[in-house]
Write an enzyme that holds these catalytic residues in place. Structure first.
Site, PDB file in Angstrom:
ATOM      1  N   CYS A   1       0.769  -1.344   0.041  1.00 31.13           N
ATOM      2  CA  CYS A   1      -0.175  -0.027  -0.085  1.00 31.13           C
ATOM      3  C   CYS A   1       0.815   1.361   0.051  1.00 31.13           C
ATOM      4  O   CYS A   1       0.414   2.289  -0.391  1.00 31.13           O
ATOM      5  CB  CYS A   1      -0.901  -0.031   1.087  1.00 31.13           C
ATOM      6  SG  CYS A   1      -2.120  -1.411   1.330  1.00 31.13           S
TER       7      CYS A   1
ATOM      8  N   HIS B   1      -3.354   7.017   3.073  1.00 28.25           N
ATOM      9  CA  HIS B   1      -3.776   5.721   2.881  1.00 28.25           C
ATOM     10  C   HIS B   1      -5.315   5.444   3.354  1.00 28.25           C
ATOM     11  O   HIS B   1      -5.347   5.387   4.347  1.00 28.25           O
ATOM     12  CB  HIS B   1      -2.934   4.743   2.961  1.00 28.25           C
ATOM     13  CG  HIS B   1      -3.309   3.365   2.684  1.00 28.25           C
ATOM     14  ND1 HIS B   1      -3.981   3.118   1.648  1.00 28.25           N
ATOM     15  CD2 HIS B   1      -3.065   2.076   3.383  1.00 28.25           C
ATOM     16  CE1 HIS B   1      -4.234   1.563   1.662  1.00 28.25           C
ATOM     17  NE2 HIS B   1      -3.844   1.082   2.733  1.00 28.25           N
TER      18      HIS B   1
ATOM     19  N   ASN C   1     -10.156  -0.043   0.939  1.00 27.24           N
ATOM     20  CA  ASN C   1      -8.628  -0.223   0.875  1.00 27.24           C
ATOM     21  C   ASN C   1      -8.465  -0.803  -0.471  1.00 27.24           C
ATOM     22  O   ASN C   1      -8.711  -2.025  -0.756  1.00 27.24           O
ATOM     23  CB  ASN C   1      -8.191  -1.095   1.801  1.00 27.24           C
ATOM     24  CG  ASN C   1      -6.647  -1.047   1.921  1.00 27.24           C
ATOM     25  OD1 ASN C   1      -6.146  -0.721   0.974  1.00 27.24           O
ATOM     26  ND2 ASN C   1      -5.942  -1.530   2.892  1.00 27.24           N
TER      27      ASN C   1
END
Length: 313
Positions: A112, A238, A268
Site C-alpha cells: 500500500c 492511505h 482499501n
C-alpha cells in the site's frame, strides 16, 4: 530542478459492491462495517478486467491532463501487489497497451506504500537529467486475492488505479520532502498466504503499527519541508480504515476539513488508494495550484512512506 506532478488521472471499476452484499454469507452487517472501518462500498473489477487494464485507463487520463503524447513518456513505473502475472510486469503490459516504444519499465512492490515509493524513485530519475516524463501508476485488483471466507479482511478491499506524470514543474512547486521506511520484522502481520494465494492480516498488530507510523511519517515529512502542520492544505492518507486515518490527522493537529476521505466509496485499494483520493478532491475543486499536500501510507512489508508537495505544474 523542481520535480512534481505534471498530469494526473484515476480510474475505478463500474461494479459497486455495498456492505449489504456480505450479509448473506458472513456474520457481519452494514452497520458494523461502517462503524469499524468507515467503508460503505467498494469497486470490484470484472473477471476479464485485470490490473493492467485498470492502470491503462488511469494512465490515459494522466497523459491527457499533462498535455503530452504517450510517446513522450520515457519510463514507466507501476506500484502494484497484484500483477496480472508474476511476470511480465504490469509496466511491460502497460507499455504495450499505450503503444510506447522500448522505454524502461518496472513494477514497484511496496504494497500500500507503493505509490509513494514509485513517485520518489521517479523523482530521482528526473533529477538525474536522463528522463523527462515518467509515468507512475498505483494499481491493484485486490478482489482477486481477498479471502471471501475471512470476515476480518473480505470487507476491506477494492480495486482501482491512479496515475501521475512525474517531471519538471515550475519553481516552488512539486515534491518538497519525503520519508520512506520499512520494518521487515513486521512482515508476518500482513502477507499473501502461499497456501491459498489470499491476503492474511493480523488486524490488531497492523492497526497498532499504522496508528503510530502514519502520524510519525507525516510529521517528519512536513518538518523536512521546513513547514508546520498548519501550512498543510490537504492531508491525503492511505484509505485503509477511518479510525487509523483520524488518528494520523489528529497527530498532525489538522482540522477534519483538511483530510481527504474516500474510503467510504472505494475501501482499501492498496497502491491506488491515495491517487483515487486525490482525484476525488480535484473533481470537487478542493485542491488548487500552490496548495501544500501530504500523502502518507503504510502497507505490507511492513512499509511506510510520506510525501510533502506543493501542487501545480
Amino acid at each position: 530542478m523542481n520535480v512534481g506532478i505534471k498530469g494526473f488521472g484515476a480510474y475505478a471499476p463500474e461494479n459497486v459492491v455495498d456492505n449489504a452484499y456480505f450479509e448473506s454469507f458472513l456474520e457481519t452487517s452494514d452497520e458494523w462495517i461502517s462503524k469499524m472501518t468507515g467503508i460503505k462500498e467498494r469497486r470490484w473489477a470484472n473477471e476479464d478486467e485485470d490490473t493492467s487494464d485498470l492502470a491503462y485507463k488511469a494512465s490515459l487520463k494522466a497523459i491527457e491532463d499533462a498535455g503530452i503524447e504517450a510517446t513522450d513518456i520515457d519510463m514507466i513505473m507501476v506500484a502494484t501487489s497484484t500483477g496480472d502475472y508474476p511476470f511480465p510486469t504490469v509496466a511491460n503490459m502497460l507499455q504495450t497497451k499505450l503503444g510506447i516504444g522500448k522505454v524502461a519499465s518496472m513494477d514497484q512492490l511496496a504494497a500500500c506504500s507503493g505509490f509513494m515509493y514509485a513517485i520518489i524513485n521517479a523523482q530521482q530519475f528526473i533529477k538525474s537529467g536522463d528522463y523527462k516524463n515518467i509515468l507512475v501508476v498505483g494499481a491493484d485488483k485486490l478482489s482477486k486475492i481477498t479471502d471471501m471466507t475471512d470476515r476480518s479482511t473480505a470487507i476491506l478491499f477494492g480495486d482501482g488505479a491512479g496515475a501521475a506524470i512525474i517531471g519538471e514543474v515550475s519553481e516552488g512547486r512539486g515534491i518538497l520532502s519525503y520519508e520512506l521506511g520499512s520494518d521487515g520484522s513486521g512482515g508476518e502481520y500482513l502477507y499473501l498466504n502461499p497456501e491459498n494465494g489470499k491476503i492474511f492480516m493480523n488486524g490488531r498488530e497492523v492497526f497498532k503499527f499504522a496508528v503510530r507510523i502514519m502520524g510519525e511519517a507525516s510529521n517528519k515529512a512536513v518538518a523536512k519541508a521546513g513547514l508546520q502542520p498548519e501550512d498543510v492544505d490537504m492531508f491525503v492518507p492511505h484509505q485503509a480504515n477511518i479510525r487509523i486515518m483520524e488518528s494520523a490527522r489528529e497527530r498532525l493537529g489538522l482540522d477534519k476539513s483538511k483530510m481527504s476521505v474516500s474510503v467510504n466509496k472505494y475501501g482499501n485499494t492498496s497502491a491506488a488508494s491515495i491517487p483515487l483520493s486525490v482525484a476525488q478532491e480535484l473533481e470537487n475543486n478542493k485542491i488548487k495550484d500552490d496548495d501544500v499536500l501530504v500523502f502518507v501510507g503504510f502497507g505490507g512489508g511492513l512499509t511506510w512512506g510520506a510525501i510533502t508537495l506543493r501542487w501545480g505544474k
